[in-house]
Design a protein around this motif. Structure first.
Motif, short mmCIF file in Angstrom:
data_model
loop_
_atom_site.label_atom_id
_atom_site.label_comp_id
_atom_site.label_asym_id
_atom_site.label_seq_id
_atom_site.Cartn_x
_atom_site.Cartn_y
_atom_site.Cartn_z
N ARG A 276 -5.56 -0.81 -8.81
CA ARG A 276 -4.81 -2.06 -8.66
C ARG A 276 -3.76 -2.14 -9.76
O ARG A 276 -3.91 -2.87 -10.73
CB ARG A 276 -5.77 -3.24 -8.73
CG ARG A 276 -6.71 -3.35 -7.55
CD ARG A 276 -5.96 -3.62 -6.26
NE ARG A 276 -5.24 -4.89 -6.29
CZ ARG A 276 -5.72 -6.02 -5.83
NH1 ARG A 276 -6.92 -6.05 -5.29
NH2 ARG A 276 -5.01 -7.12 -5.88
N GLN B 147 0.84 -1.19 0.00
CA GLN B 147 0.00 0.00 0.00
C GLN B 147 0.88 1.25 0.00
O GLN B 147 1.98 1.26 0.52
CB GLN B 147 -0.87 0.00 1.25
CG GLN B 147 -1.74 -1.23 1.40
CD GLN B 147 -3.02 -1.13 0.59
OE1 GLN B 147 -3.63 -0.09 0.55
NE2 GLN B 147 -3.39 -2.21 -0.07
N ILE B 148 0.33 2.28 -0.61
CA ILE B 148 1.06 3.54 -0.62
C ILE B 148 0.45 4.44 0.45
O ILE B 148 -0.75 4.75 0.39
CB ILE B 148 0.97 4.21 -2.00
CG1 ILE B 148 1.62 3.29 -3.04
CG2 ILE B 148 1.65 5.56 -1.99
CD1 ILE B 148 1.34 3.69 -4.45
N GLN C 93 5.70 5.18 -9.97
CA GLN C 93 4.34 4.68 -9.80
C GLN C 93 3.40 5.26 -10.85
O GLN C 93 2.34 4.72 -11.12
CB GLN C 93 3.80 5.03 -8.40
CG GLN C 93 4.39 4.23 -7.26
CD GLN C 93 5.73 4.76 -6.84
OE1 GLN C 93 5.97 5.96 -6.88
NE2 GLN C 93 6.64 3.87 -6.46
N LEU D 200 -3.74 7.07 -6.43
CA LEU D 200 -2.74 6.12 -5.97
C LEU D 200 -2.63 6.14 -4.45
O LEU D 200 -2.52 5.10 -3.81
CB LEU D 200 -1.38 6.45 -6.59
CG LEU D 200 -1.11 5.88 -7.98
CD1 LEU D 200 0.28 6.24 -8.41
CD2 LEU D 200 -1.29 4.37 -8.00
N ARG D 201 -2.66 7.35 -3.89
CA ARG D 201 -2.52 7.46 -2.43
C ARG D 201 -3.67 6.79 -1.71
O ARG D 201 -3.51 6.26 -0.63
CB ARG D 201 -2.47 8.94 -2.03
CG ARG D 201 -1.16 9.62 -2.38
CD ARG D 201 -0.70 10.49 -1.23
NE ARG D 201 0.32 11.45 -1.64
CZ ARG D 201 1.60 11.14 -1.78
NH1 ARG D 201 2.01 9.91 -1.56
NH2 ARG D 201 2.46 12.07 -2.15
N SER D 202 -4.86 6.82 -2.34
CA SER D 202 -6.00 6.17 -1.69
C SER D 202 -6.06 4.69 -2.04
O SER D 202 -7.01 4.01 -1.68
CB SER D 202 -7.29 6.87 -2.10
OG SER D 202 -7.41 6.80 -3.51
N ASN D 203 -5.04 4.21 -2.76
CA ASN D 203 -4.94 2.79 -3.11
C ASN D 203 -6.18 2.26 -3.81
O ASN D 203 -6.63 1.16 -3.56
CB ASN D 203 -4.67 1.97 -1.84
CG ASN D 203 -3.28 2.24 -1.34
OD1 ASN D 203 -2.32 2.19 -2.09
ND2 ASN D 203 -3.18 2.57 -0.06
N LYS D 204 -6.73 3.10 -4.69
CA LYS D 204 -7.91 2.64 -5.40
C LYS D 204 -7.53 1.87 -6.68
O LYS D 204 -8.31 1.12 -7.22
CB LYS D 204 -8.80 3.84 -5.76
CG LYS D 204 -9.82 4.13 -4.67
CD LYS D 204 -10.86 5.10 -5.18
CE LYS D 204 -10.30 6.50 -5.28
NZ LYS D 204 -11.30 7.53 -5.52
#
Lengths: 493, 204
Positions: free
Chosen positions: A359, A206-207, A290, A353-357
């Motif tokens: 994949r 995770q970021i 990323q 990306l920060r909210s890891n939405k």
């Protein structure tokens, strides 16, 4: 295959397209040779992997690795190569390559089938485009089939060269997915294991909200690649987001502007410039980031964004040319090709990306399913068969019941000089006459050449043996065992 | 004239390949033509000599030089013509024409190139010169220096031609065998096979 652009020049889309397509066509049992111009320290005939033969013809290079357009001077040597290799189909690449355009003209004069692949988009307005478009029209008014890398590119080419859209196929580029694997990639077979839902797999790293996000940009730094947009956007992106770094790879005339911008804003510690990288190293650069940012102003396909997605990068790109067709929605954020929008889009991507939405770990497998050179080769082969008449007209062009079938007769391009002249004459008031003149001269040169260097006197080159025995002496196998000759020319019957 | 290949094997360890573009001269008429050609060349050469001597008859030598009765020659009909030519035209013209005729007389009408392979020793390539006066250009490469013998292709003028080349150790350029004639692939393959067989295969 004929094009000005081929290795060893630093790889762009065209070079790798030609190489990969040729390799795959050879695997499918065809004989492929590549004709290109000479490069520094590389003239003459060379063999690449798997018996792919490359002719580096000694000719002058004038601008950005393009040879001098000398309409007829290339004909004698071209004819010689075509005869000695028993070529049946000539496939030209890239519309700015004079080699390609001349090659197609000569091939038609010699009575060969021709295919043209367009890799780029052009405008309609400025003087250079008008000239190029006229040239393209000249080249394409007699070509058998055209392949474009995206639907946008097809639209563009059809308009520029006033072609029958049915004569244009769309075959996208592809990537060698194995060469663009994410950093922590393990080939899993979750599709084959029954009962285990894909989400059970190990959750990707995770970021966190404060982790550094690296944005990668790999492009040649030219105006048309949007380097100016990049220069304008970088300071604003860095100002509004903490913990963001840039890695920029590539070289070109705009590199100086980019460096000046870095010095002006004192961003050297946040932006790393790598200079030009070799194609093999692109993956290693990509996996450092990323997000992949692609600010191009015009792009027919954009292989690089497929490569980036394959490496598991989230892609931010401009909505220009064929780019929107390339990747599915969930892999990309689109922006208008302007400064503000790029900054906003990049912000959105960073937030996503920060909210890891996103994949990103699944991108690789998805890209692998979408793009493969084997598929490209199969579709190209179908085009070859179509123009050679192996596939019936109705099947190749599709059957249209409402349409009167006589309209299609024009699609089979006859080699008779008078028919060719008719087609060229339609190109324009003055251009038509000029083109006709060129074709007539070309034809006369052909007749003279047939007398001067008779066909019978030209040695037929041996094909590369189909099955290589062990690893034996490479040279030995070139000349001693060339017994299977049934696969002559580019097409297999 | 098409190139012909002549293979000679004087001993089991020696092969000589000769490629020539000379015509075969197998028919009687062709042989007669050759004889005529030779006679013609000799006659032309004597004419040039005669005119030359006629020009110099007053200056260089006496009446009895080379044990010849020059006065008798000059008073004969041919001698008189030679003297007239020598006296009427200026020196430069005569020199130029004689040079051209001599060049024509000694010019070789055909090229002959050969490759001599001797096992354990090396190979020698030779290319005949354009005239009968100078010797053939030869090059000897000892076995220890031969890396390989290959057939490859290259651009030559408006064509792509096959050539047989010897890769020599320590040299950046290869040595091309039959550089002037560049025979057909079929001939090259035969030479290539034969020479490799002679050089390497019998050993193992």
């Amino acid at each position: 295959m004929i094009s000005d652009y081929f290795f060893p020049q630093p790889a762009g889309g065209v070079e790798s397209h030609i190489y990969q397509l040729s390799t795959k066509l050879i695997d499918r049992g065809h004989k492929v040779i590549i004709i290109t111009h000479q490069y520094e320290g590389r003239t003459g005939v060379r063999y690449l992997t798997n018996g792919l033969k490359v002719y580096h013809v000694p000719f002058f290079v004038i601008y950005r690795e393009t040879t001098m357009p000398t309409v007829f001077s290339f004909f004698p040597i071209f004819r010689n190569i075509v005869i000695r290799e028993q070529i049946q189909i000539v496939h030209g690449h890239a519309s700015l390559s004079s080699f390609c355009i001349e090659g197609i003209l000569h091939a038609r004069t010699m009575g060969l089938r021709t295919v043209f692949t367009d890799h780029s988009l052009f405008g309609f307005a400025d003087a250079a485009s008008i000239l190029t478009n006229k040239l393209l029209k000249f080249c394409l008014s007699d070509v058998d089939h055209v392949i474009c890398v995206s639907h946008t590119c097809k639209e563009n080419t059809v308009l520029r060269a006033s072609l029958d859209p049915l004569m244009v196929s769309v075959i996208p580029n592809a990537v060698v997915a194995e060469n663009f694997q994410p950093l922590s990639y393990t080939p899993h077979s979750n599709y084959r294991v029954p009962g285990v839902p894909p989400d059970r797999r190990a959750v990707p790293p995770q970021i966190g909200p404060d982790d550094t996000i690296t944005i990668v940009v790999i492009s040649r730094l030219f105006y048309n690649k949007g380097t100016d947009l990049l220069i304008a956007a970088i300071p604003r992106i860095l100002a509004s987001h903490r913990n963001v770094r840039f890695v920029i790879a590539g070289s070109g005339p705009k590199a100086i502007d980019l460096e000046q911008m870095l010095e002006r804003n004192v961003l050297q510690d946040k932006v790393e410039m790598l200079g030009s990288v070799r194609h093999e190293e692109v993956r290693d650069v990509m996996v450092r980031g990323q997000i992949y940012l692609h600010p191009s102003l015009t792009e027919a396909f954009g292989t690089v964004i497929v490569e980036a997605a394959s490496c598991g990068l989230y892609v931010v790109c401009t909505r220009v040319g064929g780019i929107p067709e390339v990747l599915p929605q969930h892999m990309t954020t689109f922006a208008k090709p302007e400064e503000d929008d790029i900054v906003i889009a990049t912000g959105k991507a960073i937030a996503a990306l920060r909210s890891n939405k996103v994949r990103t770990d699944r991108f690789h497998d998805q890209v692998k399913m979408m793009y493969s050179w084997t598929d490209v080769a199969e579709r190209t082969e179908r085009v070859y068969k179509g123009i050679c008449g192996d596939i019936s007209q109705e099947e190749f062009y599709g059957r249209y019941y409402g349409q009167a079938w006589k309209a299609s007769e024009d699609r089979v391009r006859s080699f008779a000089l008078i028919d060719r002249l008719k087609r060229y004459y339609g190109c324009g008031v003055w251009a038509g006459k000029l083109f006709c003149l060129c074709v007539v001269i070309d034809y006369l040169i052909y007749v003279v050449l047939e007398m001067w260097f008779p066909r019978a006197k030209i040695d037929i080159a041996r094909s590369w043996p189909k099955k290589l025995h062990s690893s034996g002496d490479k040279r030995f196998s070139i000349s001693s065992r060339g017994h299977d000759r049934q696969n002559s020319g580019s097409s297999h019957h | 004239m098409p190139n012909r290949l002549l293979v000679r094997r004087p001993s089991p360890t020696t092969v000589s390949f000769t490629v020539s573009n000379a015509s075969k001269r197998s028919t009687p008429s062709a042989k007669l033509l050759l004889v005529l050609q030779v006679i013609c060349r000799i006659l032309l050469f004597t004419c040039v000599l005669l005119v030359g001597f006629a020009r110099l008859r007053h200056s260089l030598y006496g009446d009895e030089a080379f044990n010849l009765h020059w006065n008798a020659i000059w008073s004969s009909r041919i001698g008189a013509i030679a003297c007239r030519i020598a006296d009427t035209y200026n020196l430069a013209g005569i020199a130029l024409v004689s040079a051209l005729v001599i060049y024509g007389v000694f010019r070789r009408g055909h090229t002959e190139e050969s490759l001599l392979v001797i096992r354990g020793l090396g190979i020698q390539t030779s290319t005949s010169s354009t005239s009968y006066l100078s010797k053939a250009a030869t090059r000897f490469i000892p076995t220890t220096q031969i890396q390989d013998i290959v057939i490859h292709e290259a651009f030559k003028g408006f064509e792509v031609r096959f050539y047989l080349a010897v890769i020599v150790e320590g040299e950046s350029d290869v040595v091309v065998v039959f550089p002037k004639l560049l025979p057909k692939r079929q001939i090259l393959e035969e030479v290539w096979r034969g020479s490799r067989h002679c050089l390497y295969e019998a050993k193992s």
